[in-house]
Design a protein around this motif. Structure first.
Motif, short mmCIF file in Angstrom:
data_model
loop_
_atom_site.label_atom_id
_atom_site.label_comp_id
_atom_site.label_asym_id
_atom_site.label_seq_id
_atom_site.Cartn_x
_atom_site.Cartn_y
_atom_site.Cartn_z
N ARG A 68 40.76 42.57 38.52
CA ARG A 68 39.43 42.15 38.78
C ARG A 68 38.67 42.08 39.87
O ARG A 68 37.78 42.26 40.44
CB ARG A 68 39.53 40.89 38.04
CG ARG A 68 38.07 40.04 38.16
CD ARG A 68 38.18 38.54 37.61
NE ARG A 68 38.72 38.63 36.05
CZ ARG A 68 37.79 38.65 35.17
NH1 ARG A 68 36.56 38.34 35.17
NH2 ARG A 68 38.40 38.70 34.01
N LYS A 79 29.91 39.43 38.32
CA LYS A 79 30.95 38.57 37.46
C LYS A 79 30.78 38.57 35.82
O LYS A 79 31.77 38.65 35.34
CB LYS A 79 30.99 37.15 38.08
CG LYS A 79 31.33 37.25 39.51
CD LYS A 79 31.36 35.77 40.17
CE LYS A 79 31.88 35.87 41.61
NZ LYS A 79 31.74 34.54 42.23
N THR A 80 29.60 38.47 35.43
CA THR A 80 29.58 38.47 34.01
C THR A 80 29.92 39.73 33.64
O THR A 80 30.57 39.69 32.42
CB THR A 80 28.06 38.03 33.70
OG1 THR A 80 27.49 36.77 34.15
CG2 THR A 80 27.84 38.24 32.25
N GLN A 81 29.64 41.01 34.02
CA GLN A 81 30.05 42.10 33.73
C GLN A 81 31.48 42.34 33.83
O GLN A 81 31.88 42.96 32.80
CB GLN A 81 29.14 43.29 34.52
CG GLN A 81 27.54 43.45 34.26
CD GLN A 81 27.02 44.05 35.18
OE1 GLN A 81 27.40 44.31 36.26
NE2 GLN A 81 25.90 44.94 34.76
N LEU A 82 32.16 41.85 34.87
CA LEU A 82 33.56 41.96 35.08
C LEU A 82 34.18 41.23 33.91
O LEU A 82 35.22 41.58 33.19
CB LEU A 82 33.96 41.66 36.34
CG LEU A 82 33.70 42.36 37.51
CD1 LEU A 82 34.13 41.61 38.69
CD2 LEU A 82 34.62 43.53 37.30
N ASP A 83 33.68 39.93 33.52
CA ASP A 83 34.19 39.11 32.45
C ASP A 83 34.06 40.04 31.20
O ASP A 83 35.08 39.91 30.36
CB ASP A 83 33.38 38.01 32.39
CG ASP A 83 33.76 36.83 33.67
OD1 ASP A 83 34.74 37.04 34.25
OD2 ASP A 83 32.83 35.95 33.77
N HIS A 84 32.92 40.61 30.99
CA HIS A 84 32.80 41.21 29.53
C HIS A 84 33.76 42.60 29.60
O HIS A 84 34.20 42.71 28.42
CB HIS A 84 31.71 41.66 29.43
CG HIS A 84 30.70 40.49 28.94
ND1 HIS A 84 29.63 39.95 29.54
CD2 HIS A 84 30.50 39.77 27.72
CE1 HIS A 84 28.99 39.00 28.92
NE2 HIS A 84 29.56 39.09 27.84
N PHE A 86 36.69 42.97 31.08
CA PHE A 86 38.06 42.57 30.85
C PHE A 86 38.42 41.92 29.56
O PHE A 86 39.55 42.19 28.87
CB PHE A 86 38.55 41.45 32.00
CG PHE A 86 38.87 42.63 33.15
CD1 PHE A 86 40.15 43.06 33.29
CD2 PHE A 86 38.01 42.62 34.20
CE1 PHE A 86 40.51 44.05 34.40
CE2 PHE A 86 38.15 43.34 35.32
CZ PHE A 86 39.60 43.92 35.48
N ALA A 87 37.24 41.02 29.06
CA ALA A 87 37.44 40.58 27.41
C ALA A 87 37.48 41.66 26.50
O ALA A 87 38.10 41.81 25.68
CB ALA A 87 36.10 39.74 27.47
N THR A 106 26.92 44.06 28.38
CA THR A 106 26.31 43.75 29.73
C THR A 106 26.12 45.02 30.72
O THR A 106 25.38 44.85 31.55
CB THR A 106 26.77 42.50 30.47
OG1 THR A 106 28.16 42.88 30.65
CG2 THR A 106 26.87 41.26 29.79
#
Length: 135
Positions: A68, A79-84, A86-87, A106
């Motif tokens: 990440r 950060k939102t795109q990274l969260d999505h 990795f999720a 996203t």
């Protein structure tokens, strides 16, 4: 008749060769200028970011193995795109192809186009054959 067959064969061969040629890599400087104009790059030092992007432009990151922090250091994804991202990989397993990025809600097309010169997906590492079908 023989001349027209030869001409047709020549045209079809040329069309096949042009279709098989990969597209040229985008120029590096316009990519850096575009990325530096993004809000995520505001806090990064320009020369450090440019050097990091040049390194990954020459040797792209494997998305299935990148952390990440490494992907965040490119200043392309929020950060939102990274969260999505990795999720998605946690739920569905490693990415099978770079085209799978389009399935992440996203990630819009301009963002994916900005990201592509710096990343790749090692399809051999995405061992999807050993994954059960029901996960």
């Amino acid at each position: 008749m023989r001349t027209s067959c030869f001409t047709l064969l020549l045209v079809l061969s040329w069309t096949y060769i042009r279709a098989a040629t990969p597209p040229a890599a985008p120029d590096f400087l316009p990519l850096v200028e575009d990325i530096c104009a993004q809000p995520a790059a505001a806090e990064a030092a320009h020369s450090t970011l440019e050097q990091r992007l040049w390194d990954y432009y020459q040797y792209p990151l494997d998305l299935n193995r990148a952390s990440r922090e490494t992907l965040g250091g490119l200043c392309i994804l929020t950060k939102t795109q990274l969260d999505h991202l990795f999720a998605h990989m946690a739920h569905h397993g490693p990415l099978v192809s770079i085209y799978e990025l389009q399935a992440i809600p996203t990630l819009d097309l301009p963002t994916i186009r900005r990201l592509l010169p710096f990343v790749h997906v090692d399809e051999a590492a995405a061992d999807y054959r050993n994954q059960p079908w029901w996960t």
